[in-house]
Design a protein around this motif. Structure first.
Motif, PDB file in Angstrom:
ATOM      1  N   UNK A 157      89.906  61.641 -18.054  1.00  0.00           N
ATOM      2  CA  UNK A 157      89.654  61.642 -19.493  1.00  0.00           C
ATOM      3  C   UNK A 157      89.274  60.267 -20.047  1.00  0.00           C
ATOM      4  N   UNK A 158      89.922  59.231 -19.552  1.00  0.00           N
ATOM      5  CA  UNK A 158      89.771  57.889 -20.128  1.00  0.00           C
ATOM      6  C   UNK A 158      88.818  57.015 -19.316  1.00  0.00           C
ATOM      7  N   UNK A 159      88.702  57.302 -18.040  1.00  0.00           N
ATOM      8  CA  UNK A 159      87.809  56.523 -17.196  1.00  0.00           C
ATOM      9  C   UNK A 159      88.462  55.368 -16.474  1.00  0.00           C
ATOM     10  N   UNK A 160      89.761  55.217 -16.646  1.00  0.00           N
ATOM     11  CA  UNK A 160      90.511  54.192 -15.932  1.00  0.00           C
ATOM     12  C   UNK A 160      91.939  54.656 -15.761  1.00  0.00           C
ATOM     13  N   UNK A 161      92.632  54.038 -14.820  1.00  0.00           N
ATOM     14  CA  UNK A 161      94.020  54.439 -14.545  1.00  0.00           C
ATOM     15  C   UNK A 161      94.917  54.055 -15.722  1.00  0.00           C
ATOM     16  N   UNK A 162      96.076  54.693 -15.834  1.00  0.00           N
ATOM     17  CA  UNK A 162      96.993  54.348 -16.922  1.00  0.00           C
ATOM     18  C   UNK A 162      97.384  52.869 -16.904  1.00  0.00           C
ATOM     19  N   UNK A 163      97.599  52.301 -15.727  1.00  0.00           N
ATOM     20  CA  UNK A 163      98.006  50.892 -15.657  1.00  0.00           C
ATOM     21  C   UNK A 163      96.887  49.965 -16.114  1.00  0.00           C
ATOM     22  N   UNK A 164      95.670  50.246 -15.721  1.00  0.00           N
ATOM     23  CA  UNK A 164      94.529  49.431 -16.150  1.00  0.00           C
ATOM     24  C   UNK A 164      94.330  49.578 -17.662  1.00  0.00           C
ATOM     25  N   UNK A 165      94.487  50.797 -18.173  1.00  0.00           N
ATOM     26  CA  UNK A 165      94.367  51.040 -19.608  1.00  0.00           C
ATOM     27  C   UNK A 165      95.401  50.231 -20.388  1.00  0.00           C
ATOM     28  N   UNK A 166      96.636  50.234 -19.917  1.00  0.00           N
ATOM     29  CA  UNK A 166      97.699  49.485 -20.595  1.00  0.00           C
ATOM     30  C   UNK A 166      97.422  47.983 -20.534  1.00  0.00           C
ATOM     31  N   UNK A 167      96.980  47.498 -19.373  1.00  0.00           N
ATOM     32  CA  UNK A 167      96.658  46.073 -19.248  1.00  0.00           C
ATOM     33  C   UNK A 167      95.538  45.698 -20.218  1.00  0.00           C
ATOM     34  N   UNK A 168      94.496  46.510 -20.283  1.00  0.00           N
ATOM     35  CA  UNK A 168      93.388  46.244 -21.206  1.00  0.00           C
ATOM     36  C   UNK A 168      93.859  46.242 -22.656  1.00  0.00           C
ATOM     37  N   UNK A 169      94.726  47.175 -22.984  1.00  0.00           N
ATOM     38  CA  UNK A 169      95.266  47.260 -24.338  1.00  0.00           C
ATOM     39  C   UNK A 169      96.080  46.017 -24.684  1.00  0.00           C
ATOM     40  N   UNK A 170      96.900  45.566 -23.755  1.00  0.00           N
ATOM     41  CA  UNK A 170      97.702  44.354 -23.970  1.00  0.00           C
ATOM     42  C   UNK A 170      96.796  43.137 -24.167  1.00  0.00           C
ATOM     43  N   UNK A 171      95.777  43.004 -23.318  1.00  0.00           N
ATOM     44  CA  UNK A 171      94.901  41.846 -23.415  1.00  0.00           C
ATOM     45  C   UNK A 171      94.063  41.875 -24.689  1.00  0.00           C
ATOM     46  N   UNK A 172      93.654  43.050 -25.122  1.00  0.00           N
ATOM     47  CA  UNK A 172      92.921  43.169 -26.384  1.00  0.00           C
ATOM     48  C   UNK A 172      93.820  42.800 -27.555  1.00  0.00           C
ATOM     49  N   UNK A 173      95.063  43.228 -27.502  1.00  0.00           N
ATOM     50  CA  UNK A 173      96.033  42.863 -28.536  1.00  0.00           C
ATOM     51  C   UNK A 173      96.231  41.350 -28.562  1.00  0.00           C
ATOM     52  N   UNK A 174      96.344  40.744 -27.394  1.00  0.00           N
ATOM     53  CA  UNK A 174      96.504  39.295 -27.303  1.00  0.00           C
ATOM     54  C   UNK A 174      95.283  38.586 -27.880  1.00  0.00           C
ATOM     55  N   UNK A 175      94.090  39.080 -27.571  1.00  0.00           N
ATOM     56  CA  UNK A 175      92.865  38.462 -28.087  1.00  0.00           C
ATOM     57  C   UNK A 175      92.848  38.489 -29.607  1.00  0.00           C
ATOM     58  N   UNK A 176      93.249  39.592 -30.186  1.00  0.00           N
ATOM     59  CA  UNK A 176      93.310  39.686 -31.659  1.00  0.00           C
ATOM     60  C   UNK A 176      94.317  38.689 -32.220  1.00  0.00           C
ATOM     61  N   UNK A 199     102.702  34.655 -27.483  1.00  0.00           N
ATOM     62  CA  UNK A 199     101.853  35.850 -27.427  1.00  0.00           C
ATOM     63  C   UNK A 199     102.045  36.551 -26.083  1.00  0.00           C
ATOM     64  N   UNK A 200     102.044  35.779 -25.011  1.00  0.00           N
ATOM     65  CA  UNK A 200     102.234  36.355 -23.681  1.00  0.00           C
ATOM     66  C   UNK A 200     103.554  37.123 -23.606  1.00  0.00           C
ATOM     67  N   UNK A 201     104.630  36.507 -24.066  1.00  0.00           N
ATOM     68  CA  UNK A 201     105.939  37.174 -24.036  1.00  0.00           C
ATOM     69  C   UNK A 201     105.951  38.412 -24.923  1.00  0.00           C
ATOM     70  N   UNK A 202     105.333  38.313 -26.101  1.00  0.00           N
ATOM     71  CA  UNK A 202     105.337  39.431 -27.048  1.00  0.00           C
ATOM     72  C   UNK A 202     104.619  40.665 -26.528  1.00  0.00           C
ATOM     73  N   UNK A 203     103.609  40.468 -25.702  1.00  0.00           N
ATOM     74  CA  UNK A 203     102.887  41.637 -25.191  1.00  0.00           C
ATOM     75  C   UNK A 203     103.410  42.097 -23.832  1.00  0.00           C
ATOM     76  N   UNK A 204     104.459  41.429 -23.331  1.00  0.00           N
ATOM     77  CA  UNK A 204     105.126  41.925 -22.133  1.00  0.00           C
ATOM     78  C   UNK A 204     104.927  41.139 -20.854  1.00  0.00           C
TER      79      UNK A 204
END
Length: 80
Positions: free
Chosen positions: A16-35, A47-52
């Motif tokens: 459905x998403x085109x990537x594994x759940x772990x890759x999706x979560x990593x991408x989401x964390x890094x996008x949040x960090x970028x913002x 920021x690193x600690x806050x996103x896990x």
């Protein structure tokens, strides 16, 4: 909860998403960090600690792999 095995869930998610759940979560964390880097003056370590991430250096390596520059370079470029 969904009555699916881990493998089945991962397969359906990737279909459905085109990537594994772990890759999706990593991408989401890094996008949040970028913002956060763009809109706040919060330290990179915080920021690193806050996103896990437990290791800020690992976070910076992951960020560089995803965005092609370090967190500091990303923040400076955004201010220019």
């Amino acid at each position: 909860m969904a009555e699916l095995s881990k493998q089945r869930f991962s397969s359906l998610f990737k279909e459905q998403v085109g990537k594994s759940p772990m890759v999706y979560i990593k991408d989401l964390k890094l996008t949040t960090a970028a913002r956060k880097l763009l809109v706040s003056n919060t330290s990179i370590n915080e920021i690193a600690y806050n996103i896990g991430y437990k290791d800020p250096n690992y976070f910076i390596r992951e960020f560089k792999e995803a965005f092609g520059c370090t967190t500091r370079q990303y923040r400076v470029a955004a201010k220019e």
